[in-house]
Design a protein around this motif. Structure first.
Motif, PDB file in Angstrom:
ATOM      1  N   ASP A 247       0.825  -1.217   0.000  1.00  0.00           N
ATOM      2  CA  ASP A 247       0.000   0.000   0.000  1.00  0.00           C
ATOM      3  C   ASP A 247       0.858   1.266   0.000  1.00  0.00           C
ATOM      4  O   ASP A 247       0.360   2.353  -0.308  1.00  0.00           O
ATOM      5  CB  ASP A 247      -0.906   0.019   1.237  1.00  0.00           C
ATOM      6  N   ASP A 248       2.128   1.132   0.374  1.00  0.00           N
ATOM      7  CA  ASP A 248       3.018   2.294   0.459  1.00  0.00           C
ATOM      8  C   ASP A 248       3.760   2.550  -0.848  1.00  0.00           C
ATOM      9  O   ASP A 248       4.503   3.534  -0.952  1.00  0.00           O
ATOM     10  CB  ASP A 248       4.043   2.101   1.587  1.00  0.00           C
ATOM     11  N   LEU A 249       3.598   1.670  -1.839  1.00  0.00           N
ATOM     12  CA  LEU A 249       4.283   1.857  -3.110  1.00  0.00           C
ATOM     13  C   LEU A 249       3.745   3.085  -3.840  1.00  0.00           C
ATOM     14  O   LEU A 249       2.538   3.229  -4.035  1.00  0.00           O
ATOM     15  CB  LEU A 249       4.108   0.622  -4.000  1.00  0.00           C
ATOM     16  N   ALA A 250       4.652   3.976  -4.200  1.00  0.00           N
ATOM     17  CA  ALA A 250       4.279   5.171  -4.968  1.00  0.00           C
ATOM     18  C   ALA A 250       5.439   5.460  -5.909  1.00  0.00           C
ATOM     19  O   ALA A 250       6.274   6.323  -5.654  1.00  0.00           O
ATOM     20  CB  ALA A 250       4.014   6.350  -4.030  1.00  0.00           C
ATOM     21  N   GLY A 251       5.504   4.703  -6.996  1.00  0.00           N
ATOM     22  CA  GLY A 251       6.645   4.765  -7.891  1.00  0.00           C
ATOM     23  C   GLY A 251       6.712   6.022  -8.730  1.00  0.00           C
ATOM     24  O   GLY A 251       5.788   6.852  -8.742  1.00  0.00           O
ATOM     25  N   GLU A 252       7.795   6.140  -9.468  1.00  0.00           N
ATOM     26  CA  GLU A 252       7.998   7.308 -10.337  1.00  0.00           C
ATOM     27  C   GLU A 252       6.842   7.470 -11.334  1.00  0.00           C
ATOM     28  O   GLU A 252       6.443   8.589 -11.669  1.00  0.00           O
ATOM     29  CB  GLU A 252       9.323   7.163 -11.092  1.00  0.00           C
ATOM     30  N   SER A 253       6.312   6.342 -11.790  1.00  0.00           N
ATOM     31  CA  SER A 253       5.248   6.409 -12.805  1.00  0.00           C
ATOM     32  C   SER A 253       3.981   7.074 -12.272  1.00  0.00           C
ATOM     33  O   SER A 253       3.146   7.534 -13.054  1.00  0.00           O
ATOM     34  CB  SER A 253       4.906   4.997 -13.300  1.00  0.00           C
ATOM     35  N   THR A 254       3.845   7.125 -10.941  1.00  0.00           N
ATOM     36  CA  THR A 254       2.678   7.751 -10.318  1.00  0.00           C
ATOM     37  C   THR A 254       2.490   9.182 -10.804  1.00  0.00           C
ATOM     38  O   THR A 254       1.366   9.687 -10.898  1.00  0.00           O
ATOM     39  CB  THR A 254       2.846   7.762  -8.779  1.00  0.00           C
TER      40      THR A 254
END
Length: 544
Positions: A247-254
């Motif tokens: 749930d904490d993943l917020a990659g560059e593609s965001t």
């Protein structure tokens, strides 16, 4: 509740007009603390230090906390805290479900950007430090009742995916059959292919354009690579016992859709200007501008970082943003923060901090690498530590070695030394906690009480109690200044003080209120060590 030294300092400062700079007494006969405030005032007041000390002792009201103040030598003031006050404060820890941790006066929404591995690549030695340090901040800021939003800014976008997808299609690889190690091997294979075959390199560059345009086949494979990587990351976080989840993943593609918006806003506001075809921001104090958009039209890390700040403030409501990365990125973040301020993305009331860390070194004093010269994987480091000790002890060894050193310093990864249960190591703190548990188990078997502290006559008892009452203040300072080594040092001092107490003050063989108080000290020590280790992300075993 502030600590006793803080309360005493405040009262002295109210009379003296300057910080008394309390220091622990050098010998028990001098009390618990000393200060030289009279000697520092002598010049400005034009009077002998001892005369000033006499005036201060008469005017400072500490009767409810301390025994009568004493003047020593040329004007030192010796301070001894009343034993009954120490006993009462220690008993408060026993009754406090928070073990003395004090909630923040003004809780904030804190975004912490940490770990940030790259898709299709195994986590390595650099991610070890970012993950451990960020997890500690997460635990401490949450414990002080701030709202923490973890952001795992994974590398899931960029030109490397054109190369990877093209290699997958050409070699007819089923991505879903790969694990993260297999994806990493494929990445290295694709990289070698890219360097040696210009036709392949041309197709890989074209594949990047397809990915950016949303080509169905390319996007499907890209998503599969992310899915495989997620599983590998999750396994690494499980072994490290950290709080990060998917749930904490917020990659560059965001932030892909936000990049042109950021560029337009910066240009329209005049913060950014076109220079030699590139969209740049010139910041005072920096030799080179921050490039938001390259001359060819592509966006780099700076644009993504600005978009992330914009999102974290506007959409996540951040009052404070903390970035945990390699120390070498300090200049980049200073410039990004400056531009974000200029653009209004980072209002004055929002605090942005970059916490840089040093390198992990091998026994040879050089950056830790594998035999082939590549960065050592996170899994291999954990394996090396577990060869020296059980998993929870190995974890303590790794995390404490990382956090007990000033973050900006390098440290040597030496599993044999780090796993020792003597000296200033994580396992030594675990051992101290286990010793407390052993005494309390025996007391429970004899149905002995350990819920209060009333008698503190021995210096070793008083020193341990005094340290325990400082726990909340140490945690609060860590939440403010983000220096975990100070909590590590404190817990080591508690462990050492408990060892001295254990040696000089028989617990189970004593009687009456003395025994009850000493058992209470054991329980309070256990609680503080357990909570302190938990804030560092270290397990506190009850047996070793």
């Amino acid at each position: 509740m502030s600590s006793l030294p803080t309360e005493i300092s405040a009262r002295i400062e109210a009379v003296a007009g300057i910080d008394p700079e309390l220091r622990p007494a050098t010998k028990p006969q001098f009390g618990h603390y000393q200060c030289n405030v009279a000697m520092r005032l002598a010049k400005s007041e034009g009077a002998p230090p001892r005369q000033i000390a006499e005036r201060l002792v008469n005017d400072i009201d500490l009767a409810d906390l301390c025994e009568p103040l004493e003047i020593a030598g040329p004007g030192f003031i010796n301070i001894r805290i009343r034993a009954d006050v120490l006993a009462a404060r220690t008993t408060e820890i026993l009754a406090d479900p928070r073990d003395g941790v004090v909630p923040a006066e003004a809780p904030q929404r804190v975004v912490i950007d940490y770990s940030a591995p790259n898709v299709a690549k195994q986590m390595h030695v650099g991610h070890l430090r970012s993950t451990i340090i960020g997890d500690c901040f997460n635990r401490v800021l949450s414990a002080t009742e701030n709202t923490v939003i973890a952001q795992n800014h994974i590398g899931d976008w960029g030109t490397q995916f054109g190369m990877l997808v093209e290699e997958i299609l050409e070699a007819e690889v089923d991505v879903l059959e790969l694990d993260l190690a297999g994806a990493d091997a494929l990445y290295k294979q694709a990289s070698a292919h890219f360097k040696s075959d210009e036709e392949f390199a041309t197709r890989a560059r074209a594949r990047v354009v397809k990915l950016q345009a949303g080509d169905e086949e390319t996007t499907r494979i890209w998503k599969q690579l992310i899915e495989v990587s997620r599983g590998g990351f999750a396994e690494g976080y499980r072994r490290l016992d950290v709080l990060l989840t998917e749930d904490d993943l917020a990659g560059e593609s965001t932030y892909n859709d936000d990049l042109p918006v950021v560029a337009r806003e910066l240009e329209e506001s005049g913060v950014a200007v076109i220079d030699d075809g590139a969209l740049c921001v010139f910041v005072d104090g920096f030799e080179a501008p921050l490039i938001v958009r390259k001359s060819g039209g592509g966006f780099g890390y700076a644009a993504t970082d600005l978009a992330a700040i914009r999102h974290r403030v506007r959409n996540l409501g951040a009052d404070r943003i903390i970035y945990v990365t390699d120390l070498r990125q300090a200049g980049h973040f200073r410039q990004v923060f400056a531009v974000a301020r200029m653009a209004g993305y980072l209002p004055e009331g929002v605090r942005a901090e970059h916490v840089g860390f040093g390198m992990v070194l091998g026994p040879d004093g050089k950056p830790f690498k594998t035999r082939d010269g590549s960065a050592a994987s996170l899994a291999s480091l954990l394996d090396a530590a577990e060869e020296e000790a059980a998993p929870e002890i190995a974890l303590a060894a790794i995390k404490y070695a990382d956090l007990s050193t000033g973050l900006q310093k390098d440290y040597v990864f030496d599993p044999e030394r780090m796993a020792q249960t003597t000296g200033n190591t994580g396992p030594y703190l675990q051992y101290a906690h286990a010793r407390c548990c052993q005494v309390l188990r025996k007391a429970a078997a004899e149905e002995l009480s350990s819920d209060t502290v009333t008698v503190l006559t021995e210096p070793a008892e008083q020193q341990l109690a005094l340290l325990l009452t400082r726990f909340g203040e140490v945690v609060a300072e860590l939440a403010e200044n983000l220096q975990p080594h100070k909590l590590c040092t404190y817990l080591y001092e508690v462990s050492e003080a408990y060892s001295v107490f254990y040696e000089h003050c028989p617990v189970l063989k004593s009687e009456g209120q003395v025994r009850t108080s000493r058992l209470g000290l054991c329980l309070a020590t256990k609680q503080v060590l357990a909570r302190g280790l938990s804030l560092l992300g270290i397990p506190a075993p009850e047996r070793m």
